[in-house]
Scaffold this motif. Structure first.
Motif, PDB file in Angstrom:
ATOM      1  N   GLY A 252       0.821  -1.189   0.015  1.00 25.72           N
ATOM      2  CA  GLY A 252      -0.160  -0.060  -0.164  1.00 25.72           C
ATOM      3  C   GLY A 252       1.019   1.214   0.121  1.00 25.72           C
ATOM      4  O   GLY A 252       2.028   1.232   0.429  1.00 25.72           O
ATOM      5  N   GLU A 253       0.240   2.195  -0.547  1.00 28.62           N
ATOM      6  CA  GLU A 253       1.061   3.577  -0.834  1.00 28.62           C
ATOM      7  C   GLU A 253       0.648   4.712   0.430  1.00 28.62           C
ATOM      8  O   GLU A 253      -0.247   4.470   1.003  1.00 28.62           O
ATOM      9  CB  GLU A 253       0.650   4.180  -2.025  1.00 28.62           C
ATOM     10  CG  GLU A 253      -0.825   5.066  -2.053  1.00 28.62           C
ATOM     11  CD  GLU A 253      -1.969   4.191  -2.056  1.00 28.62           C
ATOM     12  OE1 GLU A 253      -2.012   3.005  -2.039  1.00 28.62           O
ATOM     13  OE2 GLU A 253      -3.095   4.694  -2.038  1.00 28.62           O
TER      14      GLU A 253
ATOM     15  N   PRO B 152      -3.802   0.959   1.833  1.00 30.38           N
ATOM     16  CA  PRO B 152      -3.113   2.411   1.778  1.00 30.38           C
ATOM     17  C   PRO B 152      -2.871   2.780   3.158  1.00 30.38           C
ATOM     18  O   PRO B 152      -3.739   3.020   3.982  1.00 30.38           O
ATOM     19  CB  PRO B 152      -4.499   3.324   0.949  1.00 30.38           C
ATOM     20  CG  PRO B 152      -5.523   2.512   1.082  1.00 30.38           C
ATOM     21  CD  PRO B 152      -5.199   1.089   1.368  1.00 30.38           C
ATOM     22  N   VAL B 153      -1.892   3.377   3.314  1.00 27.25           N
ATOM     23  CA  VAL B 153      -1.155   3.767   4.583  1.00 27.25           C
ATOM     24  C   VAL B 153      -2.208   4.874   5.181  1.00 27.25           C
ATOM     25  O   VAL B 153      -2.440   4.932   6.447  1.00 27.25           O
ATOM     26  CB  VAL B 153       0.225   3.948   4.756  1.00 27.25           C
ATOM     27  CG1 VAL B 153       0.858   4.508   5.926  1.00 27.25           C
ATOM     28  CG2 VAL B 153       1.263   2.860   4.178  1.00 27.25           C
ATOM     29  N   TRP B 154      -2.401   5.915   4.388  1.00 24.31           N
ATOM     30  CA  TRP B 154      -3.401   7.099   4.900  1.00 24.31           C
ATOM     31  C   TRP B 154      -4.634   6.664   5.148  1.00 24.31           C
ATOM     32  O   TRP B 154      -5.434   7.558   5.822  1.00 24.31           O
ATOM     33  CB  TRP B 154      -3.354   7.928   3.745  1.00 24.31           C
ATOM     34  CG  TRP B 154      -3.659   7.459   2.412  1.00 24.31           C
ATOM     35  CD1 TRP B 154      -2.956   6.982   1.313  1.00 24.31           C
ATOM     36  CD2 TRP B 154      -5.119   7.569   1.901  1.00 24.31           C
ATOM     37  NE1 TRP B 154      -3.712   6.644   0.301  1.00 24.31           N
ATOM     38  CE2 TRP B 154      -4.808   6.787   0.568  1.00 24.31           C
ATOM     39  CE3 TRP B 154      -6.353   7.943   2.391  1.00 24.31           C
ATOM     40  CZ2 TRP B 154      -5.970   6.777  -0.242  1.00 24.31           C
ATOM     41  CZ3 TRP B 154      -7.474   7.844   1.751  1.00 24.31           C
ATOM     42  CH2 TRP B 154      -7.590   7.197   0.380  1.00 24.31           C
ATOM     43  N   ALA B 155      -5.347   5.525   5.115  1.00 23.83           N
ATOM     44  CA  ALA B 155      -6.498   5.153   5.547  1.00 23.83           C
ATOM     45  C   ALA B 155      -6.527   4.274   6.595  1.00 23.83           C
ATOM     46  O   ALA B 155      -7.579   4.080   7.288  1.00 23.83           O
ATOM     47  CB  ALA B 155      -7.106   4.261   4.357  1.00 23.83           C
TER      48      ALA B 155
ATOM     49  N   GLY C  90      -6.553   3.212  10.373  1.00 22.52           N
ATOM     50  CA  GLY C  90      -7.001   4.041  11.761  1.00 22.52           C
ATOM     51  C   GLY C  90      -7.382   5.669  11.227  1.00 22.52           C
ATOM     52  O   GLY C  90      -7.430   6.283  12.447  1.00 22.52           O
ATOM     53  N   THR C  91      -7.321   5.867  10.333  1.00 16.38           N
ATOM     54  CA  THR C  91      -7.814   7.416  10.120  1.00 16.38           C
ATOM     55  C   THR C  91      -9.330   7.804   9.863  1.00 16.38           C
ATOM     56  O   THR C  91      -9.667   8.798   9.952  1.00 16.38           O
ATOM     57  CB  THR C  91      -7.195   8.055   9.072  1.00 16.38           C
ATOM     58  OG1 THR C  91      -7.508   7.033   7.691  1.00 16.38           O
ATOM     59  CG2 THR C  91      -5.562   7.954   8.991  1.00 16.38           C
ATOM     60  N   GLY C  92     -10.138   6.725   9.501  1.00 18.54           N
ATOM     61  CA  GLY C  92     -11.511   6.873   9.094  1.00 18.54           C
ATOM     62  C   GLY C  92     -11.764   7.447   7.482  1.00 18.54           C
ATOM     63  O   GLY C  92     -12.704   7.434   6.978  1.00 18.54           O
ATOM     64  N   LEU C  93     -10.371   7.329   7.044  1.00 18.77           N
ATOM     65  CA  LEU C  93     -10.614   7.788   5.680  1.00 18.77           C
ATOM     66  C   LEU C  93     -10.483   6.471   4.719  1.00 18.77           C
ATOM     67  O   LEU C  93      -9.823   5.608   5.172  1.00 18.77           O
ATOM     68  CB  LEU C  93      -9.442   8.678   5.102  1.00 18.77           C
ATOM     69  CG  LEU C  93      -9.038   9.801   6.213  1.00 18.77           C
ATOM     70  CD1 LEU C  93      -7.872  10.524   5.515  1.00 18.77           C
ATOM     71  CD2 LEU C  93     -10.305  11.101   5.519  1.00 18.77           C
ATOM     72  N   THR C  94     -11.122   6.497   3.665  1.00 19.05           N
ATOM     73  CA  THR C  94     -10.951   5.286   2.794  1.00 19.05           C
ATOM     74  C   THR C  94     -10.926   5.802   1.350  1.00 19.05           C
ATOM     75  O   THR C  94     -11.223   7.005   0.943  1.00 19.05           O
ATOM     76  CB  THR C  94     -12.389   4.258   2.881  1.00 19.05           C
ATOM     77  OG1 THR C  94     -13.299   5.121   2.613  1.00 19.05           O
ATOM     78  CG2 THR C  94     -12.258   3.648   4.098  1.00 19.05           C
ATOM     79  N   PRO C  95     -10.263   5.005   0.503  1.00 22.05           N
ATOM     80  CA  PRO C  95     -10.400   5.249  -0.945  1.00 22.05           C
ATOM     81  C   PRO C  95     -11.757   5.540  -1.417  1.00 22.05           C
ATOM     82  O   PRO C  95     -12.504   4.739  -0.987  1.00 22.05           O
ATOM     83  CB  PRO C  95      -9.357   4.621  -1.475  1.00 22.05           C
ATOM     84  CG  PRO C  95      -8.678   3.868  -0.554  1.00 22.05           C
ATOM     85  CD  PRO C  95      -9.482   4.096   0.762  1.00 22.05           C
ATOM     86  N   SER C  96     -11.784   6.145  -2.934  1.00 24.40           N
ATOM     87  CA  SER C  96     -13.237   5.815  -3.470  1.00 24.40           C
ATOM     88  C   SER C  96     -13.432   4.473  -3.818  1.00 24.40           C
ATOM     89  O   SER C  96     -12.236   3.790  -3.973  1.00 24.40           O
ATOM     90  CB  SER C  96     -13.368   6.765  -4.531  1.00 24.40           C
ATOM     91  OG  SER C  96     -12.271   6.569  -5.484  1.00 24.40           O
TER      92      SER C  96
ATOM     93  N   GLY D  31      -7.909  -3.336   3.127  1.00 25.06           N
ATOM     94  CA  GLY D  31      -7.717  -2.906   4.540  1.00 25.06           C
ATOM     95  C   GLY D  31      -7.466  -1.459   4.614  1.00 25.06           C
ATOM     96  O   GLY D  31      -6.893  -0.906   3.915  1.00 25.06           O
ATOM     97  N   GLY D  32      -8.224  -0.833   5.487  1.00 22.66           N
ATOM     98  CA  GLY D  32      -7.898   0.693   5.863  1.00 22.66           C
ATOM     99  C   GLY D  32      -9.281   1.145   6.297  1.00 22.66           C
ATOM    100  O   GLY D  32      -9.894   1.541   5.474  1.00 22.66           O
ATOM    101  N   SER D  33      -9.468   1.612   7.675  1.00 18.67           N
ATOM    102  CA  SER D  33     -10.727   1.951   8.185  1.00 18.67           C
ATOM    103  C   SER D  33     -11.981   1.230   7.657  1.00 18.67           C
ATOM    104  O   SER D  33     -12.990   1.917   7.333  1.00 18.67           O
ATOM    105  CB  SER D  33     -10.775   3.448   7.527  1.00 18.67           C
ATOM    106  OG  SER D  33      -9.814   4.153   8.451  1.00 18.67           O
TER     107      SER D  33
END
Ligand code: G3H
Length: 252
Positions: A131-132, A169-172, A174-180, A212-214
């Protein structure tokens, strides 16, 4: 068309003491009927709880896995755990190359590759994470970055049974953010294409790719419906049986 059985995996990270067994017991109790018929379930607790959870899982079908392993089977590596030890404790899989390992412990693709071989040596399923970072997404290099991670982290010898890919995606995380959903579809499609190009349609088309990610109960159905999303690697929401089972049930 290859049929892939969905996998919902929980990564407890560095959370969990003995009382967490009660939460796991609730997951095991809920894993029956349509859910068990259609979906694989796994929890990867801290190493201290693998044996406890594996014993509690019994014949329920709920799998237990580790969160990392050393490349060697044994030796003078204080604080590390071998893939053989995870198997010995009752685990059947191990998460490798999670971004928190790559960041906190400087794990490279080469290190993840060596650990994947160790997992296979022990007979474990390797759940390899890629993941990026946000900046890489914004610079438009996420697809290329993940292709490089895949090529470097996965050894020859992959099968549909011994390898699972988790796109996180690392930015997603535990942040509550997800990609589209379009971005998830694009990435999972690219990962599938890379797997098929390297391992052929039979193997590459059969390897499961988790997102994976939020992932939460509220967004699980939308994410899990995306093409080539074969399940989820769930962090925070896997700590509560109600949330985790709700996510897993999004497939039904
Ligand atoms: O391994 C799990 C992921 O890092 C996702 O964590 P999260 O669901 O808390 O965002």
């Amino acid at each position: 068309m290859t049929t892939r059985r969905p996998l919902i995996a929980g990564n407890w990270k560095m959370h969990g003491l003995k009382p967490s067994l009660q939460e796991f017991d609730r997951m095991v109790a809920a894993y029956d009927g349509d859910l068990r018929a259609r979906t694989d379930l796994m929890i990867c607790p801290p190493a201290t709880l693998i044996a406890t959870l594996a014993a509690a899982a019994g014949s329920s079908g709920v799998a237990v896995g580790g969160q990392d392993c050393h490349a060697n089977a044994q030796g003078a590596h204080t604080g590390d755990i071998a893939a053989e030890m995870i198997l010995d404790a009752g685990g059947s899989a191990v998460i490798l190359g999670h971004s928190e390992r790559r960041t906190d412990h400087g794990e490279t693709d080469a290190a993840v590759r060596a650990k994947t071989l160790a997992a296979w040596r022990a007979g474990l399923v390797a759940v390899v994470c890629v993941g990026e970072h946000r900046q890489q997404r914004e610079e438009g290099v996420a697809l290329d970055l993940v292709r490089v991670q895949l090529a470097g982290s996965i050894p020859d010898g992959a099968t549909a049974e011994n390898l699972v890919i988790a796109y996180e995606p690392v930015w997603a995380i535990g942040t509550g953010l997800t990609p589209s959903v379009d971005d998830i579809a694009e990435m999972h499609g690219a990962i599938r294409a890379a797997l098929v190009a390297r391992f052929g349609e039979g193997v590459g088309g059969g390897i499961r790719i988790l997102y994976g990610g939020s992932v939460k109960p509220a967004n699980a159905a939308e994410i899990l419906a995306v093409a080539d999303v074969d399940g989820a690697l769930v962090g925070g929401a896997s700590l509560k049986a109600g949330d985790f089972i709700a996510i897993a049930s999004a497939y039904i």
